[in-house]
Design a protein around this motif. Structure first.
Motif, mmCIF file in Angstrom:
data_model
loop_
_atom_site.group_PDB
_atom_site.id
_atom_site.type_symbol
_atom_site.label_atom_id
_atom_site.label_comp_id
_atom_site.label_asym_id
_atom_site.label_seq_id
_atom_site.Cartn_x
_atom_site.Cartn_y
_atom_site.Cartn_z
ATOM 1 N N GLN A 1 -15.079 14.423 -7.822
ATOM 2 C CA GLN A 1 -15.896 13.315 -7.346
ATOM 3 C C GLN A 1 -15.235 12.495 -6.252
ATOM 4 O OE1 GLN A 1 -16.923 11.011 -10.813
ATOM 5 N NE2 GLN A 1 -18.106 12.661 -11.749
ATOM 6 N N TYR A 2 -13.905 12.481 -6.200
ATOM 7 C CA TYR A 2 -13.236 11.579 -5.261
ATOM 8 C C TYR A 2 -12.364 12.313 -4.244
ATOM 9 C CZ TYR A 2 -14.780 8.050 -8.574
ATOM 10 O OH TYR A 2 -15.562 7.246 -9.368
ATOM 11 N N SER B 1 -12.753 3.233 -10.854
ATOM 12 C CA SER B 1 -14.194 3.478 -10.809
ATOM 13 C C SER B 1 -14.642 4.347 -11.971
ATOM 14 C CB SER B 1 -14.565 4.154 -9.480
ATOM 15 O OG SER B 1 -14.277 3.323 -8.381
ATOM 16 N N ASN B 2 -13.892 5.435 -12.193
ATOM 17 C CA ASN B 2 -14.242 6.345 -13.275
ATOM 18 C C ASN B 2 -14.120 5.660 -14.634
ATOM 19 O OD1 ASN B 2 -12.842 8.520 -15.349
ATOM 20 N ND2 ASN B 2 -14.571 9.378 -14.237
ATOM 21 N N GLN C 1 -16.945 3.263 -15.187
ATOM 22 C CA GLN C 1 -18.181 4.000 -15.469
ATOM 23 C C GLN C 1 -18.209 4.484 -16.911
ATOM 24 O OE1 GLN C 1 -18.348 7.099 -12.528
ATOM 25 N NE2 GLN C 1 -18.565 5.660 -10.816
ATOM 26 N N LYS D 1 -13.072 -4.007 -7.561
ATOM 27 C CA LYS D 1 -12.493 -3.295 -6.423
ATOM 28 C C LYS D 1 -12.123 -4.264 -5.309
ATOM 29 C CE LYS D 1 -15.035 1.043 -7.134
ATOM 30 N NZ LYS D 1 -16.047 1.949 -6.540
ATOM 31 N N ASP E 1 -13.940 2.579 1.194
ATOM 32 C CA ASP E 1 -13.102 3.193 0.161
ATOM 33 C C ASP E 1 -11.824 3.777 0.770
ATOM 34 O OD1 ASP E 1 -14.782 2.585 -1.939
ATOM 35 O OD2 ASP E 1 -15.917 4.447 -1.770
ATOM 36 N N ASP F 1 -21.202 -2.693 -15.405
ATOM 37 C CA ASP F 1 -22.258 -2.791 -14.406
ATOM 38 C C ASP F 1 -21.698 -2.540 -13.005
ATOM 39 O OD1 ASP F 1 -23.970 -4.863 -12.468
ATOM 40 O OD2 ASP F 1 -25.184 -3.790 -13.951
ATOM 41 N N GLN F 2 -22.511 -1.913 -12.151
ATOM 42 C CA GLN F 2 -22.077 -1.558 -10.800
ATOM 43 C C GLN F 2 -21.644 -2.778 -10.002
ATOM 44 O OE1 GLN F 2 -21.926 1.701 -9.741
ATOM 45 N NE2 GLN F 2 -20.871 0.947 -7.922
ATOM 46 N N SER F 3 -22.352 -3.879 -10.180
ATOM 47 C CA SER F 3 -21.996 -5.090 -9.435
ATOM 48 C C SER F 3 -20.612 -5.594 -9.828
ATOM 49 C CB SER F 3 -23.040 -6.182 -9.689
ATOM 50 O OG SER F 3 -23.127 -6.485 -11.080
ATOM 51 N N GLN G 1 -18.213 -3.704 -10.985
ATOM 52 C CA GLN G 1 -17.249 -2.750 -10.444
ATOM 53 C C GLN G 1 -16.870 -3.118 -9.014
ATOM 54 O OE1 GLN G 1 -18.093 1.462 -10.965
ATOM 55 N NE2 GLN G 1 -19.332 1.061 -12.780
ATOM 56 N N SER G 2 -17.858 -3.518 -8.216
ATOM 57 C CA SER G 2 -17.585 -3.919 -6.835
ATOM 58 C C SER G 2 -16.694 -5.148 -6.790
ATOM 59 C CB SER G 2 -18.900 -4.194 -6.095
ATOM 60 O OG SER G 2 -19.682 -3.027 -5.998
#
Length: 412
Positions: free
Chosen positions: A70-71, A373-374, A377, A390, A340, A382-384, A386-387
């Motif tokens: 994936q990365y 990230s992994n 997940q 990061k 990224d 939640d995706q927000s 995660q941002s």
């Protein structure tokens, strides 16, 4: 009490003093390369943290294989990005170039029916052309890379929409998909695992040990300070244990991914280019002190041009891997990939002002982002959020760089 060592003192004497003059000298020895060594400690800590938080799921053979798949394209981009940043530039267009090269390959292979390898070569040609375009404006016209690549981000995203007619193309032939999804398994057999994967891991560890020993020997020859031999052995053993544990997990999943072979070759080639070639030293010279590099006879324009050509090439490689992984080409492919890749370089120790950074550091920085990230997940974060995490990690990495610079300036 600190000890002042003359610049001409033999490295062996420096090492001996570091081992026998007390806690302060040991601390100096351990913190001399904090910028590069700290990132490895942070990586191990983050891996351990998510292993605990996910109940060991993050370290399962299947999940480790998924992280590689994936990365991998982000890590390919990070290799080129760290060289761009070392030279004092930035490239904001790589995500759009990933999309464009994947789109060109998809149109030729899927829509026109040409052999899959023709699509690969066409994508690489487009990437080289894009890199030459950027290099011309940056090196020979003198427009800052930030502006040139920002324009390129818009330009090549628009061209991607034109090439794909704003639709998704899929699927690719099986041979093309194997670039990102194929595995080498069973070449040497093994009872419940792939012995070939373990052999490759062992060879990688041996190569790392030999390279480290040669570097250490060269530094001693030129009277440069080095870590003590026990510390050197400890570092090699620690890295070897991590690599072999990684290979063991892959061997118990589906074997050695082809994309990991591609990535490994790129890492070795670019590590040699950056550390052991005239071109690599010139990149560091330009980023460290442009005026001094020009006075030293470095052909700054030519070096800058080829830096961006190289970035275009690696963007094309990432585009091929990503399109093979996605089994198609989408107009939105590569969105935010540039951020990224930039984050991987900075977290891996590259300096904002240029002149500092390593390929291996960028790889570790990219792996930190991948593991975070992994892991988030797997935890269902939640995706927000995660941002947010990061962004904070990137900010702290750059703040650490600024802090190191100020501390170094104050100590002079």
């Amino acid at each position: 009490m600190s000890t002042t060592t003359p610049a001409t003192a033999p490295a062996a004497e420096v090492t001996s003093k570091a081992l026998h003059t007390g806690t302060s000298d040991v601390r100096t020895l351990l913190t001399r390369n904090l910028r590069t060594s700290g990132i490895y400690v942070a990586f191990v800590a983050i891996v351990a943290l998510f292993a605990i938080l996910t109940g060991g799921t993050s370290l399962s053979p299947t999940n480790i294989t998924n992280i590689v798949l994936q990365y991998s394209y982000i890590l390919v981009l990070a290799i080129g990005m760290v060289l761009v940043i070392i030279a004092g530039h930035i490239d904001l267009s790589v995500g759009s170039v990933v999309a464009l090269t994947g789109a060109v390959s998809a149109v030729l292979v899927i829509r026109e029916g040409v052999p899959w390898w023709v699509g690969v070569l066409a994508a690489i040609a487009v990437g080289l052309a894009v890199g030459a375009w950027h290099g011309f404006w940056v090196a020979y016209v003198g427009i800052p890379a930030f502006i040139v690549t920002l324009a390129g981000m818009l330009l090549f995203r628009g061209l991607t929409l034109q090439v794909l007619s704003n639709i998704t193309l899929s699927p690719f032939p099986t041979e093309y998909g194997r670039i990102a999804g194929g595995f080498s398994n069973g070449l040497l057999g093994g009872n419940g695992f792939d012995a070939f994967t373990l052999l490759i891991g062992a060879l990688a560890v041996a190569g790392y040990a030999v390279s480290g020993f040669r570097t250490r020997t060269a530094r001693i020859r030129y009277a440069q300070p080095v870590e003590s031999f026990p510390l050197f052995v400890l570092r090699v053993v620690a890295v070897g244990a991590v690599v072999m544990a990684f290979a063991w997990q892959l061997a118990h999943a589906r074997g050695l991914p082809y994309v990991l072979v591609i990535l490994g070759v790129l890492i070795m080639v670019y590590a040699v280019v950056s550390n052991r070639t005239v071109f690599g030293r010139q990149i560091y010279a330009i980023g460290g002190n442009l005026s001094a590099a020009m006075l030293s006879g470095v052909k700054v324009k030519a070096v800058n041009f080829w830096i961006f050509v190289n970035m275009g090439f690696l963007s094309a490689v990432a585009g091929i891997i990503y399109s093979a992984r996605s089994n198609g080409a989408q107009p939105s492919a590569g969105n935010m990939f540039e951020l990224d890749a930039i984050a991987a370089a900075f977290i891996g120790g590259a300096a904002v002002t240029g002149g500092v950074g390593t390929v291996m550091g960028a790889m570790v920085g990219g792996l930190i982002m991948a593991v975070m990230s992994n892991g988030m997940q797997l935890m269902g974060v939640d995706q927000s959020l995660q941002s947010v995490v990061k962004g904070l990690v990137l900010l702290l990495a750059v703040a650490f760089d600024v802090y190191n610079k100020r501390r170094a300036g104050a100590s002079r």
